[in-house]
Design a protein around this motif. Structure first.
Motif, short mmCIF file in Angstrom:
data_model
loop_
_atom_site.label_atom_id
_atom_site.label_comp_id
_atom_site.label_asym_id
_atom_site.label_seq_id
_atom_site.Cartn_x
_atom_site.Cartn_y
_atom_site.Cartn_z
N GLN A 288 0.55 -1.22 0.06
CA GLN A 288 0.04 0.17 -0.25
C GLN A 288 0.91 1.08 0.06
O GLN A 288 2.44 1.01 0.32
CB GLN A 288 -1.00 -0.12 1.19
N ASP A 289 0.23 2.26 -0.43
CA ASP A 289 1.08 3.38 -0.38
C ASP A 289 1.25 4.31 1.01
O ASP A 289 0.45 4.41 1.41
CB ASP A 289 0.39 4.16 -1.76
N PRO A 290 2.37 4.24 1.19
CA PRO A 290 2.19 4.82 2.33
C PRO A 290 1.57 6.28 2.43
O PRO A 290 1.07 6.80 1.67
CB PRO A 290 3.66 6.32 2.88
N PRO A 291 -0.08 6.86 3.23
CA PRO A 291 -0.75 7.68 4.00
C PRO A 291 -0.10 8.47 3.60
O PRO A 291 1.48 9.08 3.97
CB PRO A 291 -1.12 7.80 5.20
N TYR A 292 -0.35 9.88 3.08
CA TYR A 292 -0.23 11.37 2.45
C TYR A 292 0.03 12.35 4.00
O TYR A 292 -0.89 12.43 4.31
CB TYR A 292 -0.76 11.44 1.75
N GLU A 293 0.67 12.91 4.26
CA GLU A 293 0.59 14.14 5.15
C GLU A 293 0.74 15.11 4.73
O GLU A 293 1.71 15.22 3.85
CB GLU A 293 1.43 13.15 6.15
N PHE A 294 0.12 15.84 4.27
CA PHE A 294 -0.04 17.01 4.27
C PHE A 294 0.65 18.18 4.56
O PHE A 294 -0.02 18.54 6.33
CB PHE A 294 -1.73 17.81 3.42
N ARG B 160 -3.05 17.20 -6.20
CA ARG B 160 -2.62 16.39 -5.08
C ARG B 160 -4.56 16.24 -5.48
O ARG B 160 -5.10 14.87 -4.90
CB ARG B 160 -2.29 17.46 -3.92
N TYR B 161 -5.24 17.07 -5.58
CA TYR B 161 -6.64 16.65 -5.38
C TYR B 161 -7.13 15.75 -6.56
O TYR B 161 -7.06 14.82 -6.08
CB TYR B 161 -7.51 18.17 -5.57
N ARG B 162 -6.39 15.18 -7.52
CA ARG B 162 -6.82 14.22 -8.47
C ARG B 162 -5.31 12.94 -7.92
O ARG B 162 -6.54 12.16 -7.59
CB ARG B 162 -5.88 14.98 -9.70
N VAL B 163 -4.82 12.76 -7.30
CA VAL B 163 -4.37 12.13 -6.46
C VAL B 163 -5.26 11.02 -6.09
O VAL B 163 -5.54 10.56 -5.18
CB VAL B 163 -3.00 12.06 -6.34
N LEU B 164 -5.71 12.35 -4.76
CA LEU B 164 -5.94 11.88 -3.67
C LEU B 164 -8.20 11.22 -4.11
O LEU B 164 -7.94 10.36 -3.23
CB LEU B 164 -6.03 13.17 -2.19
N THR B 165 -8.36 12.00 -4.72
CA THR B 165 -9.74 11.79 -5.10
C THR B 165 -10.10 10.04 -6.32
O THR B 165 -10.68 10.19 -6.50
CB THR B 165 -10.24 12.63 -6.14
N GLY B 166 -8.81 9.04 -6.22
CA GLY B 166 -8.12 8.82 -6.81
C GLY B 166 -8.41 8.35 -8.08
O GLY B 166 -8.21 7.87 -9.39
N GLY B 167 -7.75 9.62 -8.27
CA GLY B 167 -7.26 9.77 -10.54
C GLY B 167 -6.35 9.16 -10.78
O GLY B 167 -6.21 9.14 -11.92
N ALA B 168 -5.41 8.86 -10.00
CA ALA B 168 -3.83 8.33 -10.28
C ALA B 168 -4.30 6.95 -10.15
O ALA B 168 -2.89 6.26 -10.30
CB ALA B 168 -2.93 9.40 -9.55
N VAL B 169 -5.00 6.43 -10.01
CA VAL B 169 -4.38 4.42 -9.55
C VAL B 169 -3.94 3.93 -10.88
O VAL B 169 -3.69 3.02 -10.48
CB VAL B 169 -6.31 4.09 -9.21
N ASN B 170 -4.51 4.00 -11.91
CA ASN B 170 -4.14 3.29 -13.18
C ASN B 170 -2.17 4.33 -13.48
O ASN B 170 -2.25 3.71 -14.44
CB ASN B 170 -5.24 3.73 -13.86
N ASP B 171 -2.30 5.05 -13.00
CA ASP B 171 -0.87 5.62 -13.96
C ASP B 171 0.41 4.97 -13.95
O ASP B 171 0.20 3.47 -12.11
CB ASP B 171 -0.56 7.14 -12.52
N VAL B 172 1.38 5.02 -14.54
CA VAL B 172 2.02 3.54 -14.46
C VAL B 172 2.74 3.79 -13.17
O VAL B 172 3.69 3.57 -12.72
CB VAL B 172 2.76 3.78 -16.08
N VAL B 173 3.35 5.56 -12.95
CA VAL B 173 4.42 5.87 -12.14
C VAL B 173 3.31 6.92 -11.11
O VAL B 173 2.80 7.47 -11.49
CB VAL B 173 5.48 6.46 -12.84
N ARG B 174 3.72 6.53 -9.94
CA ARG B 174 2.71 6.96 -8.83
C ARG B 174 4.15 7.20 -8.00
O ARG B 174 4.51 6.80 -7.62
CB ARG B 174 1.78 6.17 -8.14
#
Length: 195
Positions: free
Chosen positions: A161-167, A180-194
């Motif tokens: 699991q990705d470590p939790p993000y601390e803002f 950040r909003y796109r990543v936190l709302t699940g928009g980056a789930v299928n990105d090759v590089v995270r």
């Protein structure tokens, strides 16, 4: 039996197919290890066990009356290992006298019912299995390599699991806030590089 007629062709084909089938199986086994040196030692030991030991077990089972029929079934399971196919094919060819080879049936070796070196019970089954293994094991390895390129598959496979993000509040550009909003709302789930 190893150099004449179809026996020579059978030996050549056994050695020709042993390389690709063993390489493909070794590639598949390498996914089980993190350390390449450990993988090398274990795979060499595995090939020794499946090649020499299973070949001897099969030969002995063929000579013991109470296990002859069991060996006919076990040989198909043993043939999933290219090392066994090579050893079994060579030992069956060693029993040949030119173009005459004993058959194997539920009563063991039958010298009165003979066949050629390339027939199924002599070296044909081993050659066929290694040809199929060369293709199937390679395709499985490529499929695994392909699946490992997807982060979602890796997280499922390794339970990572990705470590939790601390803002940390501060001055940020609006594009950083949007990303950040796109990543936190699940928009980056299928990105090759995270990150």
């Amino acid at each position: 039996a190893y150099t004449e007629g179809s026996g020579g062709g059978a030996v050549f084909t056994l050695f020709l197919l042993f390389g690709p089938s063993t390489a493909a199986m070794t590639y598949l086994l390498s996914f089980l290890f993190v350390s390449h040196s450990t993988a090398q030692v274990v795979v060499m030991f595995f090939n020794f066990i499946t090649g020499l030991c299973l070949m001897i077990v099969s030969f002995v089972l063929t000579t013991i009356p109470s296990t002859m029929e069991l060996n006919l079934s076990l040989r198909y399971l043993f043939r999933l290992f290219p090392s066994f196919c090579l050893g079994d094919g060579l030992i069956q060819l060693a029993l040949c006298d030119g173009e005459v080879c004993p058959t194997i049936d539920k009563n063991g070796y039958n010298v009165f019912n003979t066949e050629t070196p390339l027939s199924w019970d002599t070296a044909g089954a081993d050659i066929t299995f290694m040809a199929i293994e060369s293709i199937v094991y390679f395709l499985l390895a490529v499929l695994i390599e392909y699946c490992l390129t997807f982060p979602s598959f890796l997280s499922f496979l390794y339970f990572i699991q990705d470590p939790p993000y601390e803002f940390v509040a501060g001055n940020e550009d609006e594009d950083v806030v949007a990303e950040r909003y796109r990543v936190l709302t699940g928009g980056a789930v299928n990105d090759v590089v995270r990150i």
